[in-house]
Design a protein around this motif. Structure first.
Motif, PDB file in Angstrom:
ATOM      1  N   ASN A 236      20.676  35.944  24.456  1.00 36.87           N
ATOM      2  CA  ASN A 236      20.743  34.469  24.423  1.00 36.87           C
ATOM      3  C   ASN A 236      21.248  33.924  23.089  1.00 36.87           C
ATOM      4  OD1 ASN A 236      19.666  34.402  27.056  1.00 36.87           O
ATOM      5  ND2 ASN A 236      17.587  34.430  26.277  1.00 36.87           N
ATOM      6  N   TYR A 238      24.203  32.763  22.051  1.00 39.45           N
ATOM      7  CA  TYR A 238      25.492  32.438  22.667  1.00 39.45           C
ATOM      8  C   TYR A 238      26.587  32.153  21.636  1.00 39.45           C
ATOM      9  CZ  TYR A 238      22.465  32.054  26.715  1.00 39.45           C
ATOM     10  OH  TYR A 238      21.554  32.318  27.698  1.00 39.45           O
ATOM     11  N   THR A 239      26.253  31.506  20.522  1.00 36.73           N
ATOM     12  CA  THR A 239      27.258  31.197  19.511  1.00 36.73           C
ATOM     13  C   THR A 239      27.841  32.483  18.930  1.00 36.73           C
ATOM     14  OG1 THR A 239      26.067  29.157  18.941  1.00 36.73           O
ATOM     15  CG2 THR A 239      27.691  29.978  17.353  1.00 36.73           C
ATOM     16  N   TYR A 272      30.297  30.199  29.007  1.00 34.21           N
ATOM     17  CA  TYR A 272      30.480  28.741  29.052  1.00 34.21           C
ATOM     18  C   TYR A 272      29.646  28.119  30.175  1.00 34.21           C
ATOM     19  CZ  TYR A 272      34.265  28.454  25.606  1.00 34.21           C
ATOM     20  OH  TYR A 272      34.992  28.457  24.448  1.00 34.21           O
ATOM     21  N   LYS A 274      26.854  29.278  31.386  1.00 28.09           N
ATOM     22  CA  LYS A 274      25.432  29.362  30.993  1.00 28.09           C
ATOM     23  C   LYS A 274      25.074  28.256  30.001  1.00 28.09           C
ATOM     24  CE  LYS A 274      21.716  32.282  30.808  1.00 28.09           C
ATOM     25  NZ  LYS A 274      21.003  32.837  31.948  1.00 28.09           N
ATOM     26  N   THR A 275      26.041  27.899  29.130  1.00 28.87           N
ATOM     27  CA  THR A 275      25.756  26.913  28.086  1.00 28.87           C
ATOM     28  C   THR A 275      26.131  25.497  28.520  1.00 28.87           C
ATOM     29  OG1 THR A 275      27.906  27.411  27.083  1.00 28.87           O
ATOM     30  CG2 THR A 275      25.967  28.561  26.201  1.00 28.87           C
ATOM     31  N   ASP A 473      18.241  27.115  30.391  1.00 28.36           N
ATOM     32  CA  ASP A 473      18.675  27.001  28.992  1.00 28.36           C
ATOM     33  C   ASP A 473      18.364  25.623  28.419  1.00 28.36           C
ATOM     34  OD1 ASP A 473      21.765  28.809  29.627  1.00 28.36           O
ATOM     35  OD2 ASP A 473      19.665  29.376  29.780  1.00 28.36           O
ATOM     36  N   SER A 477      15.913  25.646  24.948  1.00 27.50           N
ATOM     37  CA  SER A 477      16.416  25.271  23.618  1.00 27.50           C
ATOM     38  C   SER A 477      15.584  24.172  22.967  1.00 27.50           C
ATOM     39  CB  SER A 477      17.873  24.809  23.731  1.00 27.50           C
ATOM     40  OG  SER A 477      17.954  23.654  24.549  1.00 27.50           O
TER      41      SER A 477
END
Length: 712
Positions: A236, A238-239, A272, A274-275, A473, A477
């Protein structure tokens, strides 16, 4: 550095006159340029092939055919690759070059592997392994073992894959082959990833990258960076995952490796999606799809079709969702048919082989039979003469017996006629019964077909409903822990949950629409759509305003007038807005309350007594037309770190069960939350589910169930 070495080799090439020396120099030039300048490398391979053919240098011809295969692999032209590899194998066989034959089997095995043909791939690699072991080529043996690990890994046979990788790694370490060692380490990392052992995977991936950077192995570096990107995605991060994906994408684009590019675009699209960057996901997945189509990779196309359909559903483009979802279903059928066709071809080939063996065997038996007939011919003639004499004597006896049989036959014929008459009557009755049965069967088929059509539509609706529900997500977050217990009564649900992030606020709702099943699902889609429309508006600043606006849109869309006898469709809802910086919680409720808990107890009201679980009551009105409609109340609660809150529909507390078959009721649910409120949220979810199932026992679930718990 590559350019300097290539120039030196070209200078030597231009000065030499010997064809075999020229061919060997072109081999080195190909190796130097295949990754940095593939098209230039191909020109060297073509020139080397021509020189080798003119000089009748068969080993060189086979070598350059294999180099053509390497070039066209990077372009995804597998048919050309197969042609070149098979021609190379035939030449090696003609000169009895066992090492070359084994290398050609490896090339063919890899080509079949790239196309997901695991049966042929395994067969080719096992043939190569047997030859390499026979000629004591340890490096070749370790390559074959590593490739077999890849094949088993793709089929999710992880233990078998790791067994082959570890054998290969041991041989590479004995040989001191750092490229082979790094390849094995990277492959072991991939297997641990697939087994969800990400810590182990990270260790092996990092070791592989270190060795490849030391040896300036550009293709290996790109592979390792991609593996690390996948690992960060699974953790997780992601970045960081996108950063590593982008690095490996640039490297593989320079090399023109379409296989890896197709995989990378698919991975980037998933990231993309997922985010929440839906349009970027669609763009990346389409790029991956074009490459997968060009490569003819059915399994990659199947995965990407599924990803694109989900992305379009999330974007609210249901026409495109339907189109790509149907392509995904068709691709599943194509893969199934392809595998069945392959099995049928194998069975047919086996049948033809056995048939030929049987024919050869029969020819041998025929020769033996002729000898046997000749030896016994005279004995048979003598035996026939004896039989004829016996038959004459028996004929006279038979004539006497026939006269007696004629009398018996006359009696039997009479009985037969009587039976036939009765059979005719029975047949008429049977025909009437069959006609009635056929009519019943026809009606049954019509009903089954209609039912199948209805169920297919409902399952399709379920996929759409699941696609538009928010991903975890959004909540993960913003808060420390949370759980969502969501169990529809039917295939589709009238309950739904919704979440979004607006600036520094986490917005979350639990809703219960009128009815359940298909009618409730329609209302839930309407509710989610309206929430997505209301929340971005700048004039909406409180939870109560959200419910006021939602009620207005529901009444308008359903054209509710409040007249007598009108259908009272609508929904109940608990809506919360949490300021993640100050932990100030806003709540508004339409019939659905809020429960708030703290490890140290909560005040029953401002300045009230401390209690373990505080209930903030909802307004007693639905989000729909109502006899007396008032603005919804906006409650503000100041939470502390470690506090929890719960929102839910009425399906949990309304469930019948227990020893007396009665409703659970809200008080019993309230008391159970007090018992478990301090436990980790993951454990709370498990206990909430178990408590519900134990209470329900053998009773049917009567309504959709939704419970959400959040710890700040």
């Amino acid at each position: 550095m590559v350019a300097d070495k290539s120039d030196s080799l070209l200078n030597v090439f231009n000065r030499t006159q010997t064809d075999t020396v020229k061919a060997n120099l072109l081999i080195e030039l190909f190796k130097e340029n295949i990754y940095s300048n593939p098209d230039k490398a191909l020109r060297f391979a073509e020139q080397g092939l021509k020189i080798s053919e003119e000089a009748d240098f068969k080993k060189g011809v086979a070598k350059f055919l294999r180099y053509h295969n390497i070039y066209y692999q990077s372009k995804g032209d597998y048919q050309k690759c197969l042609d070149y590899s098979k021609r190379a194998k035939e030449i090696y066989e003609s000169i009895n070059d066992k090492n070359g034959i084994a290398d050609s089997w490896i090339d063919l095995g890899l080509l079949y592997w790239y196309q997901s043909d695991y049966t042929n791939s395994t067969e080719c690699m096992q043939k190569a392994l047997k030859i390499k072991e026979g000629i004591s080529d340890k490096n070749g043996v370790s390559i074959c073992l590593n490739n077999l690990g890849n094949i088993y890994g793709d089929q999710k046979n992880y233990l078998e894959a790791l067994k082959y990788y570890k054998k290969s790694l041991k041989l590479f370490e004995d040989l001191g082959d750092e490229k082979g060692i790094s390849d094995c380490l990277n492959n072991i990392s991939v297997q641990f990833m697939d087994m969800k052992k990400n810590d182990s995977a990270l260790v092996y991936a990092t070791q592989a990258l270190t060795i490849r950077e030391k040896n300036e192995d550009q293709a290996g570096i790109a592979e390792s960076i991609m593996s690390l990107g996948i690992l960060y995605y699974k953790n997780n991060q992601y970045t960081k995952a996108l950063e590593y994906y982008s690095k490996s994408l640039s490297l593989f684009e320079e090399m023109g490796d379409k296989n890896r590019l197709a995989v990378l675009y698919s991975n980037i699209g998933d990231l993309y999606y997922k985010t929440g960057h839906t349009q970027e996901a669609i763009s990346a997945l389409h790029k991956g799809l074009e490459l997968a189509k060009e490569l003819g990779s059915l399994y990659s196309m199947e995965k990407i079709y599924k990803g694109i359909s989900s992305a379009y559903a999330k974007a609210g483009n249901f026409d495109r969702f339907s189109f790509y979802d149907s392509l995904y279903m068709k691709m599943q059928d194509s893969i199934f048919n392809y595998e069945n066709r392959k099995k049928a071809d194998e069975i047919s080939a086996k049948y033809e082989t056995e048939k030929k063996e049987l024919q050869i065997s029969m020819q041998g038996l025929e020769l033996n039979k002729q000898k046997t007939v000749r030896n016994y011919l005279y004995g048979v003639v003598a035996l026939v003469l004896l039989v004829v004499i016996a038959m004459i004597a028996a004929f006279r006896t038979k004539q006497k017996a026939n006269r007696q049989l004629q009398i018996l036959n006359a009696e039997i014929i009479g009985q037969k006629m009587e039976i036939e008459f009765k059979n005719d009557e029975l047949n008429k009755h049977n025909e009437e019964i069959c006609t009635q049965r056929d009519e019943i069967e026809q009606q049954k088929s019509i009903i089954e077909e209609k039912n199948r059509e209805v169920m297919d539509s409902i399952h399709y609706a379920k996929r759409i409903q699941q696609a538009v529900l928010p991903t975890r997500d959004v909540i993960e977050s913003s808060v420390a822990e949370f759980f969502i217990f969501f169990r529809p009564k039917d295939i589709v649900s009238g309950d739904f949950y919704w979440a979004a992030r607006r600036k520094n606020h986490l917005l979350i709702a639990a809703a219960d629409c009128t009815g359940h099943g298909v009618p409730g699902a329609f209302m839930s889609m309407l509710g989610m759509s309206f929430l997505n429309e209301i929340v971005p508006r700048e004039d909406i600043t409180t939870s109560s305003q959200v419910l006021d606006e939602l009620r207005k849109l529901v009444i308008e869309s359903l054209q509710q007038k409040g007249v007598l006898g009108e259908q009272k469709d609508g929904m109940d809802m608990a809506f919360c807005a949490l300021d993640v910086d100050t932990l100030k919680l806003q709540y508004a409720g339409a019939n659905n309350p809020l429960m708030v808990a703290s490890p140290h107890g909560m005040a029953s009201a401002p300045h009230g007594a401390m209690i373990p679980l505080r209930e903030i009551k909802a307004d007693k009105q639905p989000i729909a037309i109502f006899e007396k409609m008032t603005p919804f109340t906006n409650h503000v609660i100041q939470l502390q770190k470690g506090d929890s809150f719960y929102i839910f529909s009425d399906g949990y507390a309304d469930q019948f069960g227990g020893s007396c078959g009665k409703k659970m009721l809200k008080k019993r649910f309230h008391d159970y939350l007090i018992q478990i409120k301090d436990l980790p949220m993951e454990q709370q979810q498990k206990l909430v589910e178990e408590y519900f199932d134990n209470w329900r026992g053998a009773h049917s679930q009567i309504d959709d169930v939704l419970v959400i718990g959040v710890r700040v």
